[in-house]
Design a protein around this motif. Structure first.
Motif, short mmCIF file in Angstrom:
data_model
loop_
_atom_site.label_atom_id
_atom_site.label_comp_id
_atom_site.label_asym_id
_atom_site.label_seq_id
_atom_site.Cartn_x
_atom_site.Cartn_y
_atom_site.Cartn_z
N ALA A 144 0.85 -1.18 0.00
CA ALA A 144 0.00 0.00 0.00
C ALA A 144 0.89 1.24 0.00
CB ALA A 144 -0.91 0.00 1.23
N TRP A 145 0.57 2.21 -0.87
CA TRP A 145 1.33 3.44 -0.98
C TRP A 145 0.53 4.60 -0.39
CZ3 TRP A 145 6.25 4.53 -2.56
CH2 TRP A 145 6.98 3.45 -3.08
N VAL A 146 1.23 5.47 0.35
CA VAL A 146 0.58 6.56 1.08
C VAL A 146 1.30 7.87 0.80
CG1 VAL A 146 -0.17 7.35 3.36
CG2 VAL A 146 0.08 4.89 2.92
N THR A 147 0.52 8.95 0.62
CA THR A 147 1.08 10.30 0.57
C THR A 147 0.17 11.23 1.36
OG1 THR A 147 -0.15 10.99 -1.39
CG2 THR A 147 2.00 9.97 -1.76
N PHE A 148 0.60 12.49 1.46
CA PHE A 148 -0.27 13.54 1.99
C PHE A 148 -0.42 14.60 0.91
CE2 PHE A 148 -1.43 17.47 3.97
CZ PHE A 148 -2.33 17.10 4.96
N ARG A 178 -1.48 3.21 -11.38
CA ARG A 178 -1.85 1.83 -11.02
C ARG A 178 -0.80 0.84 -11.51
NH1 ARG A 178 -6.67 -0.44 -9.22
NH2 ARG A 178 -7.58 1.63 -9.28
N ARG A 179 -0.26 1.11 -12.70
CA ARG A 179 0.75 0.20 -13.26
C ARG A 179 2.01 0.17 -12.40
NH1 ARG A 179 3.89 1.23 -19.04
NH2 ARG A 179 5.52 -0.35 -18.76
N TYR A 180 2.45 1.35 -11.94
CA TYR A 180 3.73 1.41 -11.23
C TYR A 180 3.62 1.25 -9.72
CZ TYR A 180 6.13 2.81 -15.50
OH TYR A 180 6.66 2.81 -16.77
N LEU A 181 2.46 1.59 -9.13
CA LEU A 181 2.32 1.51 -7.67
C LEU A 181 1.29 0.49 -7.22
CD1 LEU A 181 2.62 5.22 -6.48
CD2 LEU A 181 4.40 3.51 -6.81
N GLY A 182 0.56 -0.11 -8.13
CA GLY A 182 -0.34 -1.17 -7.74
C GLY A 182 -1.74 -0.70 -7.39
N VAL A 183 -2.47 -1.57 -6.71
CA VAL A 183 -3.91 -1.35 -6.54
C VAL A 183 -4.28 -0.67 -5.22
CG1 VAL A 183 -4.49 -3.31 -8.02
CG2 VAL A 183 -4.20 -3.67 -5.56
N GLN A 184 -3.30 -0.42 -4.35
CA GLN A 184 -3.59 0.26 -3.08
C GLN A 184 -2.78 1.55 -3.00
OE1 GLN A 184 -4.30 -2.15 0.66
NE2 GLN A 184 -3.03 -3.60 -0.48
N VAL A 185 -3.47 2.66 -3.16
CA VAL A 185 -2.84 3.98 -3.09
C VAL A 185 -3.74 4.89 -2.26
CG1 VAL A 185 -2.12 6.01 -4.39
CG2 VAL A 185 -1.62 3.73 -5.28
N TYR A 186 -3.17 5.54 -1.25
CA TYR A 186 -3.95 6.35 -0.32
C TYR A 186 -3.36 7.75 -0.19
CZ TYR A 186 -5.56 1.71 0.87
OH TYR A 186 -6.06 0.44 0.78
N PHE A 234 -4.55 7.16 12.04
CA PHE A 234 -5.93 7.11 11.57
C PHE A 234 -6.46 5.68 11.61
CE2 PHE A 234 -5.10 11.15 9.06
CZ PHE A 234 -5.85 11.94 9.94
N LEU A 235 -5.64 4.73 11.26
CA LEU A 235 -6.08 3.34 11.30
C LEU A 235 -6.40 2.91 12.72
CD1 LEU A 235 -3.71 1.58 8.76
CD2 LEU A 235 -5.92 2.66 8.37
N ILE A 236 -5.55 3.33 13.66
CA ILE A 236 -5.77 2.98 15.06
C ILE A 236 -6.99 3.71 15.60
CG2 ILE A 236 -4.81 3.16 17.39
CD1 ILE A 236 -2.02 2.85 16.05
N THR A 237 -7.13 5.01 15.23
CA THR A 237 -8.27 5.81 15.69
C THR A 237 -9.58 5.19 15.24
OG1 THR A 237 -6.98 7.84 15.65
CG2 THR A 237 -9.37 8.09 15.58
N ARG A 238 -9.58 4.68 14.01
CA ARG A 238 -10.80 4.05 13.49
C ARG A 238 -10.96 2.61 13.98
NH1 ARG A 238 -13.51 6.22 9.20
NH2 ARG A 238 -12.85 8.30 8.58
N GLY A 239 -10.02 2.16 14.79
CA GLY A 239 -10.17 0.85 15.40
C GLY A 239 -10.00 -0.31 14.45
N PRO A 244 -9.12 -3.97 5.77
CA PRO A 244 -9.45 -3.72 4.37
C PRO A 244 -10.80 -3.05 4.16
CG PRO A 244 -8.53 -5.91 4.65
CD PRO A 244 -8.75 -5.37 6.03
N ALA A 245 -11.78 -3.34 5.01
CA ALA A 245 -13.10 -2.75 4.84
C ALA A 245 -13.07 -1.23 4.98
CB ALA A 245 -14.07 -3.35 5.85
N ILE A 246 -12.23 -0.72 5.88
CA ILE A 246 -12.11 0.74 6.06
C ILE A 246 -11.24 1.34 4.97
CG2 ILE A 246 -11.23 2.54 7.59
CD1 ILE A 246 -13.82 1.28 8.55
N LEU A 247 -10.12 0.71 4.68
CA LEU A 247 -9.21 1.27 3.68
C LEU A 247 -9.85 1.33 2.30
CD1 LEU A 247 -5.77 -0.29 4.66
CD2 LEU A 247 -6.69 1.96 5.19
N ALA A 248 -10.77 0.44 2.02
CA ALA A 248 -11.45 0.46 0.72
C ALA A 248 -12.19 1.77 0.48
CB ALA A 248 -12.42 -0.73 0.62
N LEU A 249 -12.62 2.43 1.55
CA LEU A 249 -13.33 3.70 1.40
C LEU A 249 -12.44 4.79 0.84
CD1 LEU A 249 -15.28 3.78 4.80
CD2 LEU A 249 -16.19 3.19 2.54
#
Length: 259
Positions: A144-148, A178-186, A234-239, A244-249
């Motif tokens: 999973a790739w993450v930026t701000f 999607r090609r270079y970083l895949g299917v999970q980008v946040y 944020f992941l911890i705050t959302r419990g 995956p169910a939360i990250l999908a949003l």
């Protein structure tokens, strides 16, 4: 969180990518940040109205700037859901203030934050070498790739990896992402806004009592780490702790491009 930011130059690029390949087997989250010489193209509208631009307009403006400019730094943090982190800061030689376009205010600001442009020119990484190692390392797959607010971060990374100007259309750019970083980008900014948190990276971190673990703001390694710290908070705050169910949003909800 006791973390050391590993400084990467042309001389140790190969060795550090060897370490990245080793660490990435177990650290399946990656966050990134870039530093670049400001923007040289803008729209003749007040700054507070930029959020009203359509995704196509936002992309067209980003493309125009990224095509004209060269990257200075890229920060990379690898982590797992338990906050175990490794951080790298890649320093590039691509930008040369004697020949390249830049925003004078932005370059002066980065210099005040400790970026040594002369050292980058002497010892910095050739972005072609970075691209070759990145692609060979397998970093772009299976994580999973993450930026701000990662519009420009993604733009510069895709420019480096493709060795070409960005595509004319947003759809084609998203396909490259999607090609270079895949299917999970946040993008952490839309996640923050969903919790009624506004402002930049440091402001939101302060609101959530997340302390910068090491380094200074507007240095790519430190900012990539703080981005990861916020994402994990944020992941911890959302419990959910990487549920995956939360990250999908928020998957591929990128501020300015898709939301």
């Amino acid at each position: 969180m006791a973390v050391v930011i590993r400084k990467v130059w042309q001389s140790n690029l190969e060795a550090e990518f060897g370490l990245i390949k080793h660490c990435s087997k177990n650290l399946r989250l990656a966050s990134m940040d870039t530093e670049f010489p400001g923007t040289v193209f803008s729209l003749d509208i007040p700054k507070h109205r930029f959020s009203t631009l359509s995704p196509a307009q936002q992309y067209a403006l980003m493309k125009k700037n990224v095509d004209a400019l060269n990257i200075i730094q890229l920060g990379l943090t690898l982590s797992d859901a338990s906050s175990r982190c490794c951080v790298w800061e890649f320093n590039f030689r691509d930008f040369d203030s004697d020949y390249d376009d830049y925003n004078p205010y932005s370059v002066a600001f980065l210099r005040s934050k400790g970026i040594n442009f002369d050292l980058n020119k002497r010892r910095g990484i050739n972005s072609r070498s970075f691209a070759a190692h990145f692609l060979e390392s397998g970093l772009g797959s299976g994580r999973a790739w993450v930026t701000f607010h990662g519009l420009y971060d993604f733009g510069f990374l895709i420019k480096i990896l493709t060795r070409a100007a960005l595509p004319d259309h947003l759809h084609d750019f998203m396909m490259l992402l999607r090609r270079y970083l895949g299917v999970q980008v946040y993008d952490v900014k839309p996640i923050a806004r969903s919790m009624a948190l506004h402002g930049g990276l440091d402001a939101i971190a302060k609101t959530l009592f997340v302390e910068r673990a090491v380094g200074k703001s507007h240095q790519a390694g430190s900012d990539s780490l703080l981005t990861m710290q916020l994402f994990l908070r944020f992941l911890i705050t959302r419990g959910c702790c990487y549920a995956p169910a939360i990250l999908a949003l928020f998957n591929y909800r990128l501020y300015g491009l898709t939301c």
